[in-house]
Design a protein around this motif. Structure first.
Motif, PDB file in Angstrom:
ATOM      1  N   ASN A 186       0.872  -1.076  -0.138  1.00 47.88           N
ATOM      2  CA  ASN A 186      -0.044  -0.013  -0.041  1.00 47.88           C
ATOM      3  C   ASN A 186       0.871   1.154  -0.011  1.00 47.88           C
ATOM      4  OD1 ASN A 186      -2.497  -1.229  -0.216  1.00 47.88           O
ATOM      5  ND2 ASN A 186      -2.625  -1.163   1.919  1.00 47.88           N
ATOM      6  N   VAL A 187       1.945   1.315   0.908  1.00 48.08           N
ATOM      7  CA  VAL A 187       2.931   2.272   0.753  1.00 48.08           C
ATOM      8  C   VAL A 187       3.447   2.612  -0.595  1.00 48.08           C
ATOM      9  CG1 VAL A 187       5.043   3.138   1.613  1.00 48.08           C
ATOM     10  CG2 VAL A 187       3.395   2.062   3.243  1.00 48.08           C
ATOM     11  N   SER A 188       3.805   1.566  -1.506  1.00 49.62           N
ATOM     12  CA  SER A 188       4.312   1.861  -2.765  1.00 49.62           C
ATOM     13  C   SER A 188       3.291   2.380  -3.581  1.00 49.62           C
ATOM     14  CB  SER A 188       4.815   0.412  -3.282  1.00 49.62           C
ATOM     15  OG  SER A 188       5.747  -0.195  -2.471  1.00 49.62           O
ATOM     16  N   LYS A 189       2.088   2.017  -3.562  1.00 45.05           N
ATOM     17  CA  LYS A 189       0.865   2.468  -4.240  1.00 45.05           C
ATOM     18  C   LYS A 189       0.804   4.042  -3.855  1.00 45.05           C
ATOM     19  CE  LYS A 189      -1.775  -1.707  -4.863  1.00 45.05           C
ATOM     20  NZ  LYS A 189      -2.715  -2.310  -4.440  1.00 45.05           N
ATOM     21  N   ILE A 190       0.875   4.292  -2.599  1.00 47.44           N
ATOM     22  CA  ILE A 190       0.866   5.679  -2.162  1.00 47.44           C
ATOM     23  C   ILE A 190       1.994   6.702  -2.956  1.00 47.44           C
ATOM     24  CG2 ILE A 190       0.995   7.338  -0.210  1.00 47.44           C
ATOM     25  CD1 ILE A 190      -0.345   5.059   1.418  1.00 47.44           C
ATOM     26  N   LEU A 191       3.147   6.081  -2.744  1.00 47.19           N
ATOM     27  CA  LEU A 191       4.284   6.867  -3.239  1.00 47.19           C
ATOM     28  C   LEU A 191       4.155   7.112  -4.733  1.00 47.19           C
ATOM     29  CD1 LEU A 191       7.236   5.164  -1.259  1.00 47.19           C
ATOM     30  CD2 LEU A 191       6.072   7.241  -0.771  1.00 47.19           C
ATOM     31  N   LYS A 192       3.567   5.994  -5.719  1.00 45.16           N
ATOM     32  CA  LYS A 192       3.369   6.201  -6.954  1.00 45.16           C
ATOM     33  C   LYS A 192       2.406   7.335  -7.200  1.00 45.16           C
ATOM     34  CE  LYS A 192       5.017   1.370  -8.144  1.00 45.16           C
ATOM     35  NZ  LYS A 192       4.708  -0.083  -8.508  1.00 45.16           N
ATOM     36  N   ARG A 193       1.354   7.336  -6.391  1.00 47.50           N
ATOM     37  CA  ARG A 193       0.219   8.230  -6.656  1.00 47.50           C
ATOM     38  C   ARG A 193       0.810   9.553  -6.437  1.00 47.50           C
ATOM     39  NH1 ARG A 193      -3.154   6.933  -2.743  1.00 47.50           N
ATOM     40  NH2 ARG A 193      -3.960   5.032  -3.928  1.00 47.50           N
ATOM     41  N   LEU A 194       1.618   9.569  -5.335  1.00 44.05           N
ATOM     42  CA  LEU A 194       2.313  11.194  -5.061  1.00 44.05           C
ATOM     43  C   LEU A 194       3.252  11.474  -5.970  1.00 44.05           C
ATOM     44  CD1 LEU A 194       2.881  10.636  -1.199  1.00 44.05           C
ATOM     45  CD2 LEU A 194       1.032  11.991  -2.329  1.00 44.05           C
ATOM     46  N   GLU A 195       3.820  10.701  -6.911  1.00 40.34           N
ATOM     47  CA  GLU A 195       4.814  10.813  -8.066  1.00 40.34           C
ATOM     48  C   GLU A 195       3.913  11.188  -9.133  1.00 40.34           C
ATOM     49  OE1 GLU A 195       8.382   8.956 -10.257  1.00 40.34           O
ATOM     50  OE2 GLU A 195       6.815   7.528  -9.325  1.00 40.34           O
ATOM     51  N   ARG A 196       2.826  10.468  -9.313  1.00 40.23           N
ATOM     52  CA  ARG A 196       2.098  10.721 -10.658  1.00 40.23           C
ATOM     53  C   ARG A 196       1.264  11.886 -10.330  1.00 40.23           C
ATOM     54  NH1 ARG A 196      -0.549   6.234 -10.223  1.00 40.23           N
ATOM     55  NH2 ARG A 196      -2.335   7.038  -9.086  1.00 40.23           N
ATOM     56  N   GLU A 197       1.096  12.511  -9.390  1.00 39.20           N
ATOM     57  CA  GLU A 197       0.353  13.650  -9.086  1.00 39.20           C
ATOM     58  C   GLU A 197       1.161  14.990  -8.805  1.00 39.20           C
ATOM     59  OE1 GLU A 197      -2.206  13.145  -5.821  1.00 39.20           O
ATOM     60  OE2 GLU A 197      -3.713  11.745  -6.821  1.00 39.20           O
ATOM     61  N   GLY A 198       2.527  14.696  -8.862  1.00 37.32           N
ATOM     62  CA  GLY A 198       3.455  15.638  -8.894  1.00 37.32           C
ATOM     63  C   GLY A 198       3.840  16.309  -7.515  1.00 37.32           C
ATOM     64  N   TYR A 199       3.655  15.517  -6.606  1.00 39.65           N
ATOM     65  CA  TYR A 199       4.231  15.888  -5.133  1.00 39.65           C
ATOM     66  C   TYR A 199       5.598  15.583  -4.733  1.00 39.65           C
ATOM     67  CZ  TYR A 199      -0.832  17.118  -4.629  1.00 39.65           C
ATOM     68  OH  TYR A 199      -2.210  17.546  -4.774  1.00 39.65           O
ATOM     69  N   VAL A 200       5.969  14.446  -5.316  1.00 44.79           N
ATOM     70  CA  VAL A 200       7.297  13.997  -4.993  1.00 44.79           C
ATOM     71  C   VAL A 200       7.927  13.424  -6.376  1.00 44.79           C
ATOM     72  CG1 VAL A 200       6.696  13.201  -2.855  1.00 44.79           C
ATOM     73  CG2 VAL A 200       6.827  11.562  -4.640  1.00 44.79           C
TER      74      VAL A 200
ATOM     75  N   VAL B 162      13.471   3.462  -1.563  1.00 44.33           N
ATOM     76  CA  VAL B 162      13.330   4.352  -2.704  1.00 44.33           C
ATOM     77  C   VAL B 162      14.307   5.620  -2.389  1.00 44.33           C
ATOM     78  CG1 VAL B 162      11.309   3.245  -3.529  1.00 44.33           C
ATOM     79  CG2 VAL B 162      11.088   5.063  -1.884  1.00 44.33           C
ATOM     80  N   SER B 163      14.438   6.390  -3.278  1.00 45.06           N
ATOM     81  CA  SER B 163      14.997   7.914  -3.038  1.00 45.06           C
ATOM     82  C   SER B 163      13.875   8.713  -3.444  1.00 45.06           C
ATOM     83  CB  SER B 163      16.211   8.057  -3.642  1.00 45.06           C
ATOM     84  OG  SER B 163      17.425   7.165  -3.095  1.00 45.06           O
ATOM     85  N   LEU B 164      13.503   9.738  -2.326  1.00 41.84           N
ATOM     86  CA  LEU B 164      12.494  10.599  -2.749  1.00 41.84           C
ATOM     87  C   LEU B 164      12.895  12.217  -2.570  1.00 41.84           C
ATOM     88  CD1 LEU B 164       9.778   8.819  -0.531  1.00 41.84           C
ATOM     89  CD2 LEU B 164       9.805   8.801  -3.138  1.00 41.84           C
ATOM     90  N   MET B 165      12.290  12.946  -3.217  1.00 41.76           N
ATOM     91  CA  MET B 165      12.665  14.428  -2.936  1.00 41.76           C
ATOM     92  C   MET B 165      11.145  15.151  -3.255  1.00 41.76           C
ATOM     93  SD  MET B 165      15.389  16.892  -4.744  1.00 41.76           S
ATOM     94  CE  MET B 165      14.628  16.734  -6.468  1.00 41.76           C
ATOM     95  N   LEU B 166      11.086  16.107  -2.402  1.00 40.84           N
ATOM     96  CA  LEU B 166       9.612  16.766  -2.798  1.00 40.84           C
ATOM     97  C   LEU B 166       9.915  17.573  -4.018  1.00 40.84           C
ATOM     98  CD1 LEU B 166       8.729  18.263   0.962  1.00 40.84           C
ATOM     99  CD2 LEU B 166       7.671  16.195  -0.486  1.00 40.84           C
ATOM    100  N   SER B 167       8.866  17.558  -4.732  1.00 39.86           N
ATOM    101  CA  SER B 167       8.627  18.576  -5.853  1.00 39.86           C
ATOM    102  C   SER B 167       8.362  19.978  -5.502  1.00 39.86           C
ATOM    103  CB  SER B 167       7.700  17.964  -7.004  1.00 39.86           C
ATOM    104  OG  SER B 167       6.422  18.119  -6.328  1.00 39.86           O
ATOM    105  N   GLU B 168       8.246  20.881  -6.459  1.00 38.13           N
ATOM    106  CA  GLU B 168       8.130  22.115  -6.229  1.00 38.13           C
ATOM    107  C   GLU B 168       6.752  22.312  -5.706  1.00 38.13           C
ATOM    108  OE1 GLU B 168       7.526  26.394  -8.322  1.00 38.13           O
ATOM    109  OE2 GLU B 168       8.923  24.852  -9.392  1.00 38.13           O
ATOM    110  N   ARG B 169       5.614  21.456  -6.278  1.00 39.66           N
ATOM    111  CA  ARG B 169       4.284  21.271  -5.911  1.00 39.66           C
ATOM    112  C   ARG B 169       4.153  20.763  -4.598  1.00 39.66           C
ATOM    113  NH1 ARG B 169      -0.741  17.956  -8.903  1.00 39.66           N
ATOM    114  NH2 ARG B 169      -2.494  18.830  -7.484  1.00 39.66           N
ATOM    115  N   GLY B 170       5.267  19.793  -3.986  1.00 42.76           N
ATOM    116  CA  GLY B 170       4.862  19.191  -2.638  1.00 42.76           C
ATOM    117  C   GLY B 170       5.464  20.105  -1.742  1.00 42.76           C
TER     118      GLY B 170
END
Length: 235
Positions: free
Chosen positions: A55-69, A78-86
Motif C-alpha cells: 500500500n505504501v508503494s501505491k501511495i508513493l507512486k500516486r504522489l509521484e504521478r500527481e507531482g508531489y514527489v 526508494v529515494s524521494l525528493m519533494l517537488s515544487e508542488r509538494g
C-alpha cells in the motif's frame, strides 16, 4: 517540534490536496526535503502508518504521478525528493493553519551548547552583516554566536526551516572577499529575543545551529558546553 500557537489565506488547500498532506508530512518526518534525494525504507513507512508495504508503494507512486514527489529506486528502498508542488502544498498548509487559528506557529528546537570554531565574533563584527541583523531582527548582535548541537529528534525540524521562507540577510563583498547570504528566524531563548542563523557557507552539519542575541548568551544564562537549551522559533 511544531507548536501551532498565525495568518495568511484560508481555503488555499483543496479537499483533494488535504488527503495527501498526511503522507507528505510522514515523508517530511523521515527526512525527505526539496534539496536532494533522501533514501527511505518502504517497510519502515508501512509500520509507521499501520499498513502494508504494498500500500505504501501505491501511495508513493500516486504522489509521484500527481507531482508531489520525485521518486527513484526500486522496491524496498526508494529515494524521494519533494517537488515544487509538494513544497508549495506544505506552505499552503501553514497558511491555512495560521488563518484558521489566528495565532503564530512556533517551532521548538532543543539541543546542547557546544564550542564552535571561534569565527562568530569575526562575522558578527562585519558591518555588512551587523547592519542587516539590526534592521531586520530588531537588535544589534553581540559579536559572537552560540552554537547549539540539536538533539537527534529535532534535526528534522531544523531541516524543515531550510524549506520555508525566513528573513533574508543578503551576502556582500568588501572588495577583497565575498561573503555569503544567511537565512534568519526570530526566536526566543529563556525570554531573550534572539535569531537563529542558517548560513549558506558553513562547515557545520545540519545538527548544529548558530544563534545570535543582543547579549552574550553564555554569560547571561550561565551556559556551559553540554547544557541543554530550548529555542522557540517564531514564524
Amino acid at each position: 517540534m511544531l507548536h501551532v500557537d498565525g495568518q495568511v489565506n484560508a481555503g488555499v488547500v483543496n479537499y483533494r490536496e488535504l488527503k495527501r498532506i498526511p503522507y507528505i508530512l510522514l515523508l517530511l518526518q523521515n527526512g525527505v526535503n526539496d534539496h536532494g534525494f533522501t533514501r527511505v525504507n518502504v517497510s519502515d513507512l508501512s509500520r509507521q502508518i499501520g499498513t502494508t508495504p504494498q500500500n505504501v508503494s501505491k501511495i508513493l507512486k500516486r504522489l509521484e504521478r500527481e507531482g508531489y514527489v520525485i521518486r527513484s529506486g526500486a522496491k524496498g528502498e526508494v529515494s524521494l525528493m519533494l517537488s515544487e508542488r509538494g513544497s508549495a502544498l506544505l506552505r499552503s498548509l501553514m497558511d491555512l493553519m495560521e488563518s484558521l487559528l489566528g495565532r503564530n506557529i512556533t517551532i521548538v528546537l532543543r539541543g546542547v551548547v557546544t564550542t564552535g570554531l571561534g569565527e562568530g565574533g569575526y562575522y558578527m563584527s562585519l558591518e555588512g552583516y551587523r547592519r542587516q541583523f539590526t534592521s531586520k531582527l530588531g537588535f544589534d548582535p553581540y559579536p559572537g554566536t552560540l552554537n547549539v548541537r540539536l538533539l537527534d529528534q529535532y534535526v528534522k525540524y531544523r531541516l524543515y526551516l531550510e524549506r520555508i521562507p525566513g528573513i533574508r540577510i543578503e551576502g556582500f563583498s568588501n572588495g577583497a572577499r565575498t561573503y555569503g547570504g544567511v537565512k534568519a528566524f526570530k526566536c526566543v531563548i529563556s525570554g531573550i529575543q534572539c535569531g537563529v542563523l542558517l548560513v549558506e557557507r558553513t562547515s557545520h552539519g545540519p545538527e548544529v545551529i548558530e544563534v545570535i542575541a543582543p547579549v552574550k548568551l553564555r554569560d547571561r544564562l550561565n551556559l556551559r558546553d553540554g547544557d541543554e537549551v530550548t529555542i522557540n522559533i517564531l514564524l
